[in-house]
Design an enzyme around this catalytic site. Sequence first.
Site, mmCIF file in Angstrom:
data_model
loop_
_atom_site.group_PDB
_atom_site.id
_atom_site.type_symbol
_atom_site.label_atom_id
_atom_site.label_comp_id
_atom_site.label_asym_id
_atom_site.label_seq_id
_atom_site.Cartn_x
_atom_site.Cartn_y
_atom_site.Cartn_z
ATOM 1 N N ALA A 78 0.674 -1.056 -0.088
ATOM 2 C CA ALA A 78 0.012 -0.024 -0.271
ATOM 3 C C ALA A 78 0.962 1.257 0.150
ATOM 4 C CB ALA A 78 -1.027 0.085 1.214
ATOM 5 N N THR A 79 2.041 1.239 0.515
ATOM 6 C CA THR A 79 2.840 2.361 0.647
ATOM 7 C C THR A 79 3.307 2.696 -0.770
ATOM 8 O OG1 THR A 79 3.674 2.113 2.798
ATOM 9 C CG2 THR A 79 5.245 3.356 1.548
ATOM 10 N N GLN A 186 -6.634 -0.655 4.944
ATOM 11 C CA GLN A 186 -7.391 -1.052 6.352
ATOM 12 C C GLN A 186 -8.553 -1.398 6.183
ATOM 13 O OE1 GLN A 186 -5.872 -1.617 9.250
ATOM 14 N NE2 GLN A 186 -3.879 -0.691 9.045
ATOM 15 N N SER A 206 -3.347 -3.611 0.083
ATOM 16 C CA SER A 206 -2.120 -4.220 0.610
ATOM 17 C C SER A 206 -2.854 -5.641 1.133
ATOM 18 C CB SER A 206 -1.822 -3.608 2.139
ATOM 19 O OG SER A 206 -0.822 -4.456 2.903
ATOM 20 N N CYS A 331 6.806 7.065 23.654
ATOM 21 C CA CYS A 331 7.834 7.752 24.395
ATOM 22 C C CYS A 331 9.391 7.282 24.502
ATOM 23 C CB CYS A 331 7.599 7.560 26.063
ATOM 24 S SG CYS A 331 8.548 8.060 27.234
#
Lengths: 407, 127
Positions: A78-79, A186, A206, A331
């Site tokens: 998909a990218t 998705q 994808s 984080c």
Amino acid sequence: MSPAKAPIYLDYSATTPVDPRVAEKMMQYLTLDGVFGNPASRSHAFGWAAEEAIEEARAQVAALINADAKEIVWTSGATESNNLAIKGAAHFNERRGKHLITVKTEHKAVLDTCRQLEREGFEVTYLDPEPNGLLDLEKFKAAIRPDTTVVSVMHVNNEIGVIQDIKAIGEICRANKIVFHVDAAQSAGKVEIDLETMPVDLMSFSAHKVYGPKGIGALYVRRKPRVRIEAQIHGGGHERGMRSGTLPTHQIVGMGEAFRIAKLEMAAENERLRMLRDRLWQGLQDIDEVYLNGDLEQRIAGNLNISFNFVEGESLMMSLKNLALSSGSACTSASLEPSYVLRALGRSDELSHSSLRITFGRFSTIDDVDQALVSLHQAVNHLRELSPLWEMHQEGIDLSTVKWAAH
Amino acid sequence: MAYSEKVIDHYENPRNVGSFNKADLQIGTGMVGAPACGDVMKLQIKVNAEGVIEDAKFKTYGCGSAIASSSLLTEWVKGKTLEQAKQIKNTDIAAELELPPVKIHCSVLAEDAIRAAIEDYQSKQQG
């Protein structure tokens, strides 16, 4: 991973395991006794057999989305499809205009592609979604300019699972003669896609989100009315010149089989996933200050994105070692970066920091849900015991009125 | 993110979790950090007539390293005079917990917390 040690997999939106039926089929297209030929070889039976397999897979992918097989272009995923669609359409239509519109909650494969076009001199408008994650059509219409040539909006969001009204957005694009690209990585196999009735020009797919292998995807390129794009990868002129490179037969056959199974099983699977998802959400209702991110109704069945107030995301993940899921908070540096998707919905930093994405799939079980519920309760209780913010909340202090010593 | 065993131990079995009455003259309270940054530390010390910290408690909202840094700090300050407690450096905490570079700010926050608690205690004695 050995089953005894492996955590429970609740991250089906990141990737799915290959369905054993798909793997079985792929293995027939690799070795000497299988169909290993180059599908571009026109001079012998090895090539013909491979080409036949490719075309069968093309028809299987097209069948899931009610398109013509000739409208399917194979890519690496998909990218690449997003890159090819957006850059390809923007470049092809450059003389008509250099303005694109997309949404802030798109996947990085779309956002970073748009950034690259900006560096090349294009202008891009990044729209804010509504707090439920959906696009306001009036705001979208207002962003359209005479020089707008391409619009890119994802069908289903990867983090919060909300479903955009692609038909309505497409109709607005049609009326304004704008090329409409949709990232459907998705949504394929999870939401009905009918390209006979949906006015979409380009759509990215994808395989590995649909129980197929990684490294293979497709771009739907509409033929009626014909949509033209500039190739991004040049070589032997494969895929009608739109995407060169030797076709990976085993990968393509895998994607075809995965999409064939998805078409057959999607309805029943969605019902089961919705049951699992609702069981988890219901089971969390006895926890105070838990929030659902994104619309509950306009949402795929297998997605739950939730925030536990007064609990920090990374420590929450640390408590959930037996669960494989995604956190909205990353984080990894002194300056924390909460999910840009949740931020675009207007969620506070605290809630963005504490978000978890739980996604179910074909091999999820009721037992997985029940174990996850036990772990989530334990983790949230443990961390709230430790949380000065929870203590202040219990004392009735409104945290938004506190002056924090930011560091 | 791979945590050291010491961080995991403090995270799973945090020492001295809880709160003292903020209004008590014997108590010094330091609250540092901000929810938007992802960590808030509350450290409280109970100081006796001789100026020795006889008890300490904490509550922390933040990642595992932030929780471990404050938990460790409560162990370290107990039995120390205020002057001795002021000498605790963030680098000592980071070294003891083997914090990776991206988590050094957690130990800095802990150092800020003990200083803020001492200041709060001392300003109460003057008032």
